[in-house]
Scaffold this active site. Sequence first.
Site, PDB file in Angstrom:
ATOM      1  N   HIS A  90       0.848  -1.185   0.000  1.00 55.89           N
ATOM      2  CA  HIS A  90       0.000   0.000   0.000  1.00 55.89           C
ATOM      3  C   HIS A  90       0.883   1.233   0.000  1.00 55.89           C
ATOM      4  CE1 HIS A  90      -4.182   1.355   0.495  1.00 55.89           C
ATOM      5  NE2 HIS A  90      -3.644   2.434   1.038  1.00 55.89           N
ATOM      6  N   ASP A 143     -14.867   2.580   6.274  1.00 53.25           N
ATOM      7  CA  ASP A 143     -13.714   3.359   5.800  1.00 53.25           C
ATOM      8  C   ASP A 143     -14.033   3.970   4.442  1.00 53.25           C
ATOM      9  OD1 ASP A 143     -10.929   4.306   5.423  1.00 53.25           O
ATOM     10  OD2 ASP A 143     -10.988   2.815   3.824  1.00 53.25           O
ATOM     11  N   ARG A 166     -13.734  12.463   3.561  1.00 55.63           N
ATOM     12  CA  ARG A 166     -12.460  13.145   3.834  1.00 55.63           C
ATOM     13  C   ARG A 166     -11.903  13.785   2.572  1.00 55.63           C
ATOM     14  NH1 ARG A 166      -8.825   8.662   5.514  1.00 55.63           N
ATOM     15  NH2 ARG A 166      -7.216  10.245   5.617  1.00 55.63           N
ATOM     16  N   SER A 217      -7.467   3.949   8.281  1.00 56.80           N
ATOM     17  CA  SER A 217      -7.990   3.688   6.941  1.00 56.80           C
ATOM     18  C   SER A 217      -7.162   2.611   6.233  1.00 56.80           C
ATOM     19  CB  SER A 217      -7.962   5.007   6.150  1.00 56.80           C
ATOM     20  OG  SER A 217      -8.183   4.783   4.793  1.00 56.80           O
ATOM     21  N   LYS A 256      -8.217  -1.725   5.845  1.00 61.60           N
ATOM     22  CA  LYS A 256      -8.357  -2.361   4.524  1.00 61.60           C
ATOM     23  C   LYS A 256      -7.388  -3.524   4.375  1.00 61.60           C
ATOM     24  CE  LYS A 256      -7.950   1.515   2.266  1.00 61.60           C
ATOM     25  NZ  LYS A 256      -8.368   2.879   2.253  1.00 61.60           N
TER      26      LYS A 256
HETATM   27  N1  URA Z   1      -4.619   5.630   1.704  1.00 61.70           N
HETATM   28  C1  URA Z   1      -5.707   5.143   2.329  1.00 61.70           C
HETATM   29  O1  URA Z   1      -6.150   4.055   2.029  1.00 61.70           O
HETATM   30  N2  URA Z   1      -6.287   5.876   3.281  1.00 61.70           N
HETATM   31  C2  URA Z   1      -5.829   7.086   3.632  1.00 61.70           C
HETATM   32  O2  URA Z   1      -6.388   7.686   4.505  1.00 61.70           O
HETATM   33  C3  URA Z   1      -4.693   7.591   2.984  1.00 61.70           C
HETATM   34  C4  URA Z   1      -4.100   6.847   2.013  1.00 61.70           C
END
Ligand code: URA
Length: 410
Positions: free
Chosen positions: A82, A161, A168, A183, A187
């Site tokens: 990620h 989320d 957001r 967040s 995930k």
């Molecule tokens: N990536 C995400 O999945 N969430 C965030 O808040 C920022 C970057």
Amino acid sequence: MNMIDIIDKKRKGLELLPNELNYAFNGYLKNIIPDYQMSSLLMAICIKGMTDKEIFELTDLFIKSGDKLDLDNIKGVKVDKHSTGGVGDKTTLVIGSIVASLGVKVPKMSGRGLGHTGGTIDKLESIPGFKTALSREEFINQVNEIGFAVTSQTGNLAPLDKKVYALRDVTGTVESIPLIAASIMSKKIASGADKIIVDVKVGNGALLKTREEAIKLSEIMKKIGGRYGREVETMVTYMDIPLGTTIGNSLEILEVMKILKGEENNYLVALCMALASKMIVMGKGISIEEATKEVQESITSRKAYTKFLEFVKAQGGQIEKLEVSTITKDVISNKKGHVVDMDAYKFGKLSLDLGGGRIVKDQQIDPKVGIVLKKKIGDDVFPGDVLCTLYISEKSKFDLNEIIDYYTFK
Ligand code: URA
């Protein structure tokens, strides 16, 4: 309990109790709490922060709002990756193709653009026919068959989320360590990988602007991972200038293909090699030297490029139909000098203004618009040289003279 008291408590910088977080966030998921009250709470969190206890609780609420993917049916080690988000950040598509071509499984759940940063799902959707919402079976089968799949946050994985993320994006509440940590980790945990690598971006084009903040985010994400028995590795990497030579969805897909064919050689390529090598170490338990050699070989042999084509086809994408805008405008330099800086944040905002990202929730983006950077750091520039080319639509907003100042010359 009521939402106004909860907002007020956070505004004063006090710790929210689990039942208060539950009331606010699950209430929002169920549409009992309206956008405007949640926006206000998110802004209070951005300004006052959260304790570790609150962050753990929020992550848990995000995870429990949906299903957890059980990846036990995928054979072999699964390593997920990620990025905290940047401008021109197309690393996932390069790395996923490399790592899967070397036999390590990459089950990847990705997001859309957030604020001035782009998102992998938006990039993939620029490919006609590409299906980003995979069912659980499709996702697992594809990872088993070809080693790499990317799915969007479908309805049942961390839906809370997803809803908060979209809010957001359009309320100036993106840049918060607690919110980013909860967040990302919700995930990653819900989507089931054993090992996770997070590219924590820092700098003017990233969500976090200082190295201290990036280290703080890395530490809290590792702590969250530990609570769920997941191995989390982080790499803090720089995002002061746009990554690579393109910004914008279709344009970035074309750049990914060039990198995988070994036709590019810049900081983005080095970053992809470093991240992919680390994932191979995590997946195969070999030394970093051996992993780096394998990664390089996957490019020279075109194994990684072939894997990318296979991945696009498996998700229904017709890469031959990918289009970029036919209307372009060159940004011409009126200055002479040596490029010493490029403002990644401003380039990210420009891509939004051209139509490549969202200013309001659920906005349709234009995949064909974007920017090709012709001059990068270290280049000499003379009056009349093209600094960058804008790929635009009739709706795009920009000021050519202003863009020249996104570059710093010495
Ligand atoms: N990536 C995400 O999945 N969430 C965030 O808040 C920022 C970057």
